[in-house]
Design a protein around this motif. Sequence first.
Motif, PDB file in Angstrom:
ATOM      1  N   ILE A  17     -11.328 -10.362   4.255  1.00  0.00           N
ATOM      2  CA  ILE A  17      -9.877 -10.547   4.273  1.00  0.00           C
ATOM      3  C   ILE A  17      -9.350 -10.247   2.877  1.00  0.00           C
ATOM      4  N   ALA A  18      -8.596  -9.159   2.752  1.00  0.00           N
ATOM      5  CA  ALA A  18      -8.152  -8.693   1.430  1.00  0.00           C
ATOM      6  C   ALA A  18      -6.757  -9.205   1.085  1.00  0.00           C
ATOM      7  N   GLY A  19      -6.561 -10.509   1.226  1.00  0.00           N
ATOM      8  CA  GLY A  19      -5.338 -11.142   0.748  1.00  0.00           C
ATOM      9  C   GLY A  19      -4.202 -11.228   1.738  1.00  0.00           C
ATOM     10  N   ASP A  20      -3.205 -12.057   1.370  1.00  0.00           N
ATOM     11  CA  ASP A  20      -2.024 -12.334   2.201  1.00  0.00           C
ATOM     12  C   ASP A  20      -2.418 -12.876   3.577  1.00  0.00           C
ATOM     13  N   LEU A  21      -3.363 -13.780   3.577  1.00  0.00           N
ATOM     14  CA  LEU A  21      -3.732 -14.472   4.807  1.00  0.00           C
ATOM     15  C   LEU A  21      -2.593 -15.391   5.234  1.00  0.00           C
ATOM     16  N   PHE A  22      -1.867 -15.915   4.259  1.00  0.00           N
ATOM     17  CA  PHE A  22      -0.670 -16.728   4.501  1.00  0.00           C
ATOM     18  C   PHE A  22       0.273 -16.518   3.335  1.00  0.00           C
ATOM     19  N   GLU A  23       1.492 -17.044   3.444  1.00  0.00           N
ATOM     20  CA  GLU A  23       2.455 -16.985   2.348  1.00  0.00           C
ATOM     21  C   GLU A  23       2.580 -18.381   1.746  1.00  0.00           C
ATOM     22  N   GLU A  24       2.112 -18.522   0.526  1.00  0.00           N
ATOM     23  CA  GLU A  24       2.092 -19.837  -0.113  1.00  0.00           C
ATOM     24  C   GLU A  24       3.481 -20.474  -0.143  1.00  0.00           C
ATOM     25  N   GLU A  25       4.518 -19.675  -0.416  1.00  0.00           N
ATOM     26  CA  GLU A  25       5.870 -20.223  -0.552  1.00  0.00           C
ATOM     27  C   GLU A  25       6.479 -20.611   0.794  1.00  0.00           C
ATOM     28  N   ASN A  26       6.012 -19.999   1.882  1.00  0.00           N
ATOM     29  CA  ASN A  26       6.614 -20.247   3.194  1.00  0.00           C
ATOM     30  C   ASN A  26       5.630 -20.892   4.163  1.00  0.00           C
ATOM     31  N   LEU A  27       4.712 -21.678   3.616  1.00  0.00           N
ATOM     32  CA  LEU A  27       3.650 -22.256   4.423  1.00  0.00           C
ATOM     33  C   LEU A  27       4.202 -23.337   5.350  1.00  0.00           C
ATOM     34  N   VAL A  28       3.804 -23.302   6.620  1.00  0.00           N
ATOM     35  CA  VAL A  28       4.148 -24.380   7.535  1.00  0.00           C
ATOM     36  C   VAL A  28       2.973 -25.349   7.584  1.00  0.00           C
TER      37      VAL A  28
END
Length: 265
Positions: A17-28
Motif C-alpha cells: 500500500i503506497a500511501g493515502d490509505l486514509f485522510e488523517e485530517e478527515n478521519l471518521v
Amino acid sequence: AKAITLAVEEAVDIVLIAGDLFEEENLVADTIPFLHDLFRRVSIPVVIAPGNEDFYSVASHYSNNISFARFGDIWPENVHIFKKHEFSTLILKDFEGLVISGIAHATETSEQRLLTTKLTDTSASLHIGLMHGSLDDKLPPNKILTQPFSDQEVLKQPFDYLALGHYHGSSTLIDKKGIIRAAYSGSLCPFELDAKGPFGVQIGTVEKGGVKPDNLSHFQMDDRRIISTQVDVTGLSRNYHVENAIRDKFDVLQVKQKDIVIVEL
C-alpha cells in the motif's frame, strides 16, 4: 475489504500500500478499527508507505500509542509501516532473499527529490521499492506535487520493481527491454467528477529485473460512475414533473443503480 478478499482468493504473498490509505485530517471514528480488523483477519503481510494524506508522525494514527489511546487497539503484527522520511529496508520472515525498501511522508507535502541519490544496493535476490510521490511530466490537473521523481531516477535505482502511490489513475513505467519497473495501481474508487477509471488494484509477479507485462493484471474494485449533468426544468411547475424530467435524463445517460449523479436544475 474487497481488495483484501481478492488478495486471499488470488493467494498473493504480500500486499503493498503506497500511501493515502486514509485522510488523517478527515478521519471518521471507525476507520482505524475497521482497518485493524480487516488486516487482522488475514495472514498476508501488509506493507505500508504513508503518503501525504496519511503521513507518519508521533501524533498520527499509524502510531500505536495514538491508536491504542483512541481505540484500545494497535496495528496487527502482519502490518509493517515505514516510519522514516528516508529509505529504510524491511526483511520479512519466510521471504528469504527479498528486501523491501520504503519511505514515509513526514509532512503533507515534500518537494525533496528522494531518488536523485542512488540507494545502496543489496545482496538480495529480489528488491522491491515502495513510495508515494509524483512522476515528472505526468502530474494531473489540480494534483499536489510531492516527492517528485523522473523515469530515469527510478531506473537508476536497484529496485527490481517500485510500487507507487499518489496518482488516482493506474499506469506503468516500462524500461527499454519492455519490462515493467514501476507502477501506480491507482485508487480503488473514484474521487473526482471527471475520474475515468478503471478503479482497483494491481496483482503481479515480481522477478529479478522487473515484472513482465503479462504478469501484471488490473482488477476492478468499484464499477460505480460519478456523473455530473444538467436538467432543464423551465416551465415545470410540479415536483413530479421535475422528477420525471430527471428520470428521463437518467434514461438517456443509462444511469445504473449504484452510480452517483450530481444534477444541476
